[in-house]
Scaffold this active site. Structure first.
Site, PDB file in Angstrom:
ATOM      1  N   CYS A 156       0.845  -1.194   0.000  1.00 40.08           N
ATOM      2  CA  CYS A 156       0.000   0.000   0.000  1.00 40.08           C
ATOM      3  C   CYS A 156       0.890   1.258   0.000  1.00 40.08           C
ATOM      4  CB  CYS A 156      -0.957  -0.049   1.187  1.00 40.08           C
ATOM      5  SG  CYS A 156      -2.173   1.277   1.207  1.00 40.08           S
ATOM      6  N   ASP A 213      -9.332  -3.109  -7.199  1.00 42.31           N
ATOM      7  CA  ASP A 213      -8.824  -2.144  -6.228  1.00 42.31           C
ATOM      8  C   ASP A 213      -9.446  -0.785  -6.543  1.00 42.31           C
ATOM      9  OD1 ASP A 213      -7.358  -0.352  -4.690  1.00 42.31           O
ATOM     10  OD2 ASP A 213      -5.485  -1.442  -4.926  1.00 42.31           O
ATOM     11  N   HIS A 245      -7.984  -4.071  -3.047  1.00 46.08           N
ATOM     12  CA  HIS A 245      -6.806  -3.502  -2.408  1.00 46.08           C
ATOM     13  C   HIS A 245      -6.472  -4.327  -1.161  1.00 46.08           C
ATOM     14  CE1 HIS A 245      -3.947  -0.274  -1.735  1.00 46.08           C
ATOM     15  NE2 HIS A 245      -4.290  -0.246  -0.457  1.00 46.08           N
TER      16      HIS A 245
END
Length: 276
Positions: A156, A213, A245
């Site tokens: 991330c 995502d 995600h």
């Protein structure tokens, strides 16, 4: 006085214990890797303005090891990131995750991502890259790390940093970026994004992204792919069509075991193919 206060804060900062408050409750899928046969725990990394905490894991033997920088999510170096370091150590690496938000605040104690985002937005890229340089230096001088075998992976927020550090330090052997943002408006603290450095990247980076995502549009992934075609790094991007995600985050509902396991295998092969 501000500088003294800042130095004192950095010197006394400690790593999170357990999972970050904002990610509770923890999923039953959360992987727990033991420390048997390892040296693992908190260390301090000297940096120009003091020290920053980090989590280190490595085999408990006398030999030297390839270094893997493990770059945190927005939630900091909490239990999930520490566990990933132990997973690498079980594979024969010296894995180290420096706490890169420490000057701005302790995100592990905040109860929501909305409280965390303003703190992370204040973290300068230049500071992060400098801290990672210092972490590599510490790993070589103080923890049996191999200076000529450095890899990086991040998740991330750390996925974006993985791309940027690979461009910053051409001595890195390889990187694996998990669902890191690729395109964004430039700011004074974050003047470049991965798409801006793609054409000049020389370090091979494997990008692992989710087709579902909602925070990283697929058109930005394709934009990054196009930019990578013009360099010599032989970087690649893999998209898992049904993954959201944070599909590697086994402690969260976003976890997708099949895709996470495939991504981990690809990371292992990628590192081996590039001398790690």
């Amino acid at each position: 006085m501000k500088e003294i206060t800042r130095r004192n804060f950095i010197a006394t900062a400690t790593l999170a214990t357990g999972f970050a408050l904002a990610v509770q409750p923890i999923s039953a899928n959360a992987i727990a890797t033991d420390t048997k046969g390892l040296i693992a725990g908190a260390v301090k990394i000297p940096v120009p303005d003091g020290q920053i905490p980090a989590y280190r894991a490595q085999p408990a033997t006398s030999e030297k090891f390839p270094i893997v920088l493990v770059i945190q999510e927005i939630f900091g170096v909490h239990e999930h990131i520490q566990d990933i370091c132990r997973r690498f150590a079980k594979l024969g690496y010296l894995a180290i995750a420096p706490e890169l938000f420490v000057r701005q605040g302790d995100v592990s104690k905040l109860s929501s991502i909305d409280e965390i985002r303003p703190i992370v937005a204040k973290v300068p890229d230049a500071q992060v890259l400098s801290d990672l340089d210092a972490t590599v230096d510490w790993a070589v001088k103080s923890a049996k790390g191999k200076a000529d075998q450095v890899g990086i992976t991040g998740f991330c927020w750390g996925g974006r940093i993985t791309w940027l550090y690979a461009a910053h330090n051409p001595k890195v052997k390889a990187g694996v970026a998990w669902y890191g943002r690729l395109v964004a408006n430039a700011t004074k603290l974050q003047p470049q994004n991965p798409v801006d450095i793609a054409s000049k990247l020389s370090v091979p980076v494997l990008g692992l992204y989710g087709g579902k995502d909602t925070s990283i549009p697929l058109d930005t992934v394709e934009q990054m792919r196009d930019r990578l075609k013009s360099n010599s790094s032989k970087s690649e991007i893999i998209v898992y069509p049904d993954a959201p995600h944070a599909f590697f985050a086994d402690y969260r509902p976003s976890y997708r075991q099949k895709d996470a396991r495939d991504g981990w295998k690809r990371l292992w092969v990628w590192f081996k193919e590039h001398g790690l």
